[in-house]
Scaffold this motif. Structure first.
Motif, PDB file in Angstrom:
ATOM      1  N   ALA A  67     -25.229  25.003  17.173  1.00 39.39           N
ATOM      2  CA  ALA A  67     -26.046  24.105  18.005  1.00 39.39           C
ATOM      3  C   ALA A  67     -27.441  23.939  17.425  1.00 39.39           C
ATOM      4  O   ALA A  67     -28.015  22.845  17.474  1.00 39.39           O
ATOM      5  CB  ALA A  67     -26.132  24.646  19.429  1.00 39.39           C
ATOM      6  N   GLY A  68     -27.997  25.006  16.850  1.00 38.52           N
ATOM      7  CA  GLY A  68     -29.316  24.927  16.229  1.00 38.52           C
ATOM      8  C   GLY A  68     -29.327  24.022  15.017  1.00 38.52           C
ATOM      9  O   GLY A  68     -30.316  23.332  14.740  1.00 38.52           O
ATOM     10  N   MET A  69     -28.226  24.001  14.274  1.00 40.48           N
ATOM     11  CA  MET A  69     -28.175  23.187  13.061  1.00 40.48           C
ATOM     12  C   MET A  69     -27.771  21.740  13.334  1.00 40.48           C
ATOM     13  O   MET A  69     -28.331  20.822  12.751  1.00 40.48           O
ATOM     14  CB  MET A  69     -27.200  23.806  12.057  1.00 40.48           C
ATOM     15  CG  MET A  69     -27.691  25.125  11.488  1.00 40.48           C
ATOM     16  SD  MET A  69     -26.669  25.746  10.162  1.00 40.48           S
ATOM     17  CE  MET A  69     -27.379  24.862   8.791  1.00 40.48           C
ATOM     18  N   ALA A  70     -26.780  21.547  14.201  1.00 40.04           N
ATOM     19  CA  ALA A  70     -26.225  20.208  14.385  1.00 40.04           C
ATOM     20  C   ALA A  70     -26.552  19.589  15.736  1.00 40.04           C
ATOM     21  O   ALA A  70     -26.203  18.441  15.979  1.00 40.04           O
ATOM     22  CB  ALA A  70     -24.710  20.271  14.205  1.00 40.04           C
ATOM     23  N   GLY A  71     -27.175  20.345  16.622  1.00 42.62           N
ATOM     24  CA  GLY A  71     -27.424  19.842  17.966  1.00 42.62           C
ATOM     25  C   GLY A  71     -26.273  20.208  18.888  1.00 42.62           C
ATOM     26  O   GLY A  71     -25.255  20.741  18.449  1.00 42.62           O
ATOM     27  N   LEU A  72     -26.437  19.920  20.150  1.00 45.17           N
ATOM     28  CA  LEU A  72     -25.420  20.264  21.135  1.00 45.17           C
ATOM     29  C   LEU A  72     -24.277  19.257  21.088  1.00 45.17           C
ATOM     30  O   LEU A  72     -24.505  18.055  21.000  1.00 45.17           O
ATOM     31  CB  LEU A  72     -26.020  20.268  22.540  1.00 45.17           C
ATOM     32  CG  LEU A  72     -27.120  21.285  22.823  1.00 45.17           C
ATOM     33  CD1 LEU A  72     -27.673  21.072  24.234  1.00 45.17           C
ATOM     34  CD2 LEU A  72     -26.606  22.699  22.679  1.00 45.17           C
ATOM     35  N   SER A  73     -23.049  19.768  21.179  1.00 49.36           N
ATOM     36  CA  SER A  73     -21.895  18.888  21.283  1.00 49.36           C
ATOM     37  C   SER A  73     -21.882  18.266  22.679  1.00 49.36           C
ATOM     38  O   SER A  73     -22.647  18.655  23.563  1.00 49.36           O
ATOM     39  CB  SER A  73     -20.605  19.689  21.064  1.00 49.36           C
ATOM     40  OG  SER A  73     -20.431  20.610  22.137  1.00 49.36           O
ATOM     41  N   THR A  74     -20.989  17.338  22.901  1.00 49.85           N
ATOM     42  CA  THR A  74     -20.875  16.716  24.213  1.00 49.85           C
ATOM     43  C   THR A  74     -20.534  17.757  25.277  1.00 49.85           C
ATOM     44  O   THR A  74     -21.121  17.765  26.358  1.00 49.85           O
ATOM     45  CB  THR A  74     -19.802  15.613  24.188  1.00 49.85           C
ATOM     46  OG1 THR A  74     -20.167  14.657  23.185  1.00 49.85           O
ATOM     47  CG2 THR A  74     -19.680  14.917  25.523  1.00 49.85           C
ATOM     48  N   ALA A  75     -19.597  18.641  24.953  1.00 49.79           N
ATOM     49  CA  ALA A  75     -19.200  19.682  25.910  1.00 49.79           C
ATOM     50  C   ALA A  75     -20.358  20.641  26.186  1.00 49.79           C
ATOM     51  O   ALA A  75     -20.602  21.028  27.332  1.00 49.79           O
ATOM     52  CB  ALA A  75     -17.992  20.446  25.379  1.00 49.79           C
TER      53      ALA A  75
END
Length: 95
Positions: A67-75
């Motif tokens: 999440a820190g690298m790519a951002g939060l997923s939709t879920a």
């Protein structure tokens, strides 16, 4: 449900989703990897020791770093928003 509770839920949900990337970065889960000497580095070290030298896929450290690298997923965005809404609603109900 009163207006104050509704506002608390909305503010809690929105605030949690907006602040999540900043909080992850502040504790050391950055887009460049785990920051040396940070809380995230301590978590990673503890997880690696517990798992014989590696960090297990799907573990809290792995998920937070993703999440820190790519951002939060939709879920993950939905989960963070739900938790924020719950906390916001509870705080508003207590006021």
């Amino acid at each position: 449900m009163g207006l104050l509770t509704f506002v608390g839920i909305a503010v809690g949900a929105g605030g949690a989703v907006v602040s999540a990337p900043f909080v992850l970065g502040a504790i050391g889960f950055t887009s460049a990897g785990i920051a040396a000497g940070s809380y995230a580095a301590t978590m990673m070290s503890t997880a690696a020791i517990a798992n014989g030298g590696g960090v297990a896929a799907g573990s809290a450290v792995a998920v937070l770093q993703s999440a820190g690298m790519a951002g939060l997923s939709t879920a993950a965005t939905g989960a963070v928003g739900t938790i924020g809404a719950t906390v916001g609603g509870l705080v508003a109900a207590l006021i």
